[in-house]
Write an enzyme that holds these catalytic residues in place. Sequence first.
Site, PDB file in Angstrom:
ATOM      1  N   CYS A   1      11.155  22.287   1.420  1.00  0.00           N
ATOM      2  CA  CYS A   1      10.725  21.864   0.071  1.00  0.00           C
ATOM      3  C   CYS A   1       9.200  21.819  -0.006  1.00  0.00           C
ATOM      4  CB  CYS A   1      11.245  20.475  -0.250  1.00  0.00           C
ATOM      5  SG  CYS A   1      13.020  20.312  -0.254  1.00  0.00           S
TER       6      CYS A   1
ATOM      7  N   HIS B   1      -7.911   2.520 -11.291  1.00  0.00           N
ATOM      8  CA  HIS B   1      -8.067   2.055 -12.669  1.00  0.00           C
ATOM      9  C   HIS B   1      -9.525   2.095 -13.114  1.00  0.00           C
ATOM     10  CE1 HIS B   1      -3.961   0.579 -13.216  1.00  0.00           C
ATOM     11  NE2 HIS B   1      -4.010   0.177 -11.961  1.00  0.00           N
TER      12      HIS B   1
ATOM     13  N   THR C   1       0.816  -1.223   0.000  1.00  0.00           N
ATOM     14  CA  THR C   1       0.000   0.000   0.000  1.00  0.00           C
ATOM     15  C   THR C   1       0.852   1.278   0.000  1.00  0.00           C
ATOM     16  OG1 THR C   1      -1.767  -1.221   1.060  1.00  0.00           O
ATOM     17  CG2 THR C   1      -1.833   1.170   1.334  1.00  0.00           C
TER      18      THR C   1
END
Length: 476
Positions: free
Chosen positions: A402, A49, A41
Amino acid sequence: MYDITIVGAGIIGTFIAREISKYNISILLIDKENDVANGATKANTALVHAGYDAPTNTNMAYFNVRGNPMFDKVCEELDVPFKRIGSLVLAFDDKDMDIIKNLYQRGLNNGVKDIKILDRKATKKLEPNIGDDVIGALYAKSAGIVGPWELAIALAENAIENGVKLSLNTKVEDIKRLDGHYLIKTNEGEFNSKIIVNCAGVYADELNNIVSNNKFKITPRKGQYYLMDKSLDGLINKIVFQCPTPKGKGVVVAPTVHGNVIIGPDNEIRRYKDDTTTEKDNLNYIRESANRSIKNIAFNKVITTFAGVRADPNTRDFIIGEAEDSKGFINVAGIKSPGLTCSPAIAEYVVNLIDEKFNGLEKKDDFNPIRKKPIRFMELSDEEKNLLIKKDPRYGNIICRCENITEGEIVDAIHRKAGATTVDGIKKRVRPGSGRCQGGFCLPRVMDILAREQNISMENITKDSPSSYYLIGKTK
Ligand SMILES: Cc1cc2nc3c(=O)[nH]c(=O)nc-3n(C[C@H](O)[C@H](O)[C@H](O)COP(=O)(O)OP(=O)(O)OC[C@H]3O[C@@H](n4cnc5c(N)ncnc54)[C@H](O)[C@@H]3O)c2cc1C
């Protein structure tokens, strides 16, 4: 005695736990790892999908088509990132075009809506950077991208909120069938449970084979990836596949819900079930394949490489149901791709099975489907930011430059239900270390906060697995 024990806190185990927490029943969710979502996972392509890929009349096809539309509601309830961006399967020659026609027909047979075959011009309109050799594509509007481990963590949090007990660092070592229930032996002691739901990923065969004579085998199939810097944002708009081969769905280039681009995976059998190393030759193959799909991918903007392991069952299809010779032992095994997409529908099905076993479960009046939303500091307005910093100055302390993550968000990730205890646990929840520097700047600061909040020494902080220490002692 628990009514239900779910073994494995990946997307399947956490989804089932949350779904069954809607009922008045005692539930234990256990995992051998120190965090939720540490198996397949946490390392996959993160795609929801459409459902044209799985062979018709398989569990994979059925749960894929049923699971796909369930993502909007659950991701909204749990505040998990999900975007329905659509997918393309590219064709490079007439042979590929035939495969695409077959996929289209299979999609219709499986019940997939909104699919069509496009010519080169229409494909290029949707995806301007496709390779020069592309002659057409299969377009599926319903495909999407999601945060898989964010979803599993949110499901676990919400399940706990609704009464599920989570026991991490708890490895099932043996199971004994007693009169009307099971005795589960773990490194953390013994548990009694009327029902066991086996969601142990690549290890699910080992648990089944302890209790049942209907044995099956799971083979680990590794898939490797590049994760690209956010400066590639805009390179692609959709999930871009190539035609599937006997080995799998082929190399994908896709945006992530966080604005990166993910490229991979390959599909290779490996000897060890926990082999998540990356290998130069495989990464080179992925790079060459991706360059065919999309032009000018800046491979000098790779921020990390990683690998995940699929649980490939010898039955070729998901194994879902009660073991015939072991009443009350329910397998949810061999959940290879598209298992993430199938997870909501599998959870629904398994809970119906359990409902039958208990001759009708009693619904809770006070089930709360909403997970308390974590604060994402950078998404607030200036006014909201100022107010929050006044209330809690830790939100004014940026730890990860970041990704712009504050100390307040990290502390919250540690103290939430199913909270983080490791550096990767923090990364999975609030993303420090997920940016370009990959933790080069923020790692010591995250470790410091983890040590302080858990009241342990810095030497005891781990990356992910129990012995993955960063520090071995002080030098000065
Ligand atoms: C490379 C790759 C790409 C993929 N891409 C996609 C995709 O894009 N879309 C999609 O729909 N699906 C995809 N998948 C499939 C999807 O990731 C899996 O189907 C899904 O994550 C399986 O979830 P799970 O909960 O069954 O397994 P896992 O997440 O592996 O969880 C199993 C858990 O069981 C625990 N466990 C094992 N043994 C024991 C034990 N003895 N005691 C206690 N705990 C135990 C493990 O620690 C683990 O946490 C991909 C998979 C891979 C590997």
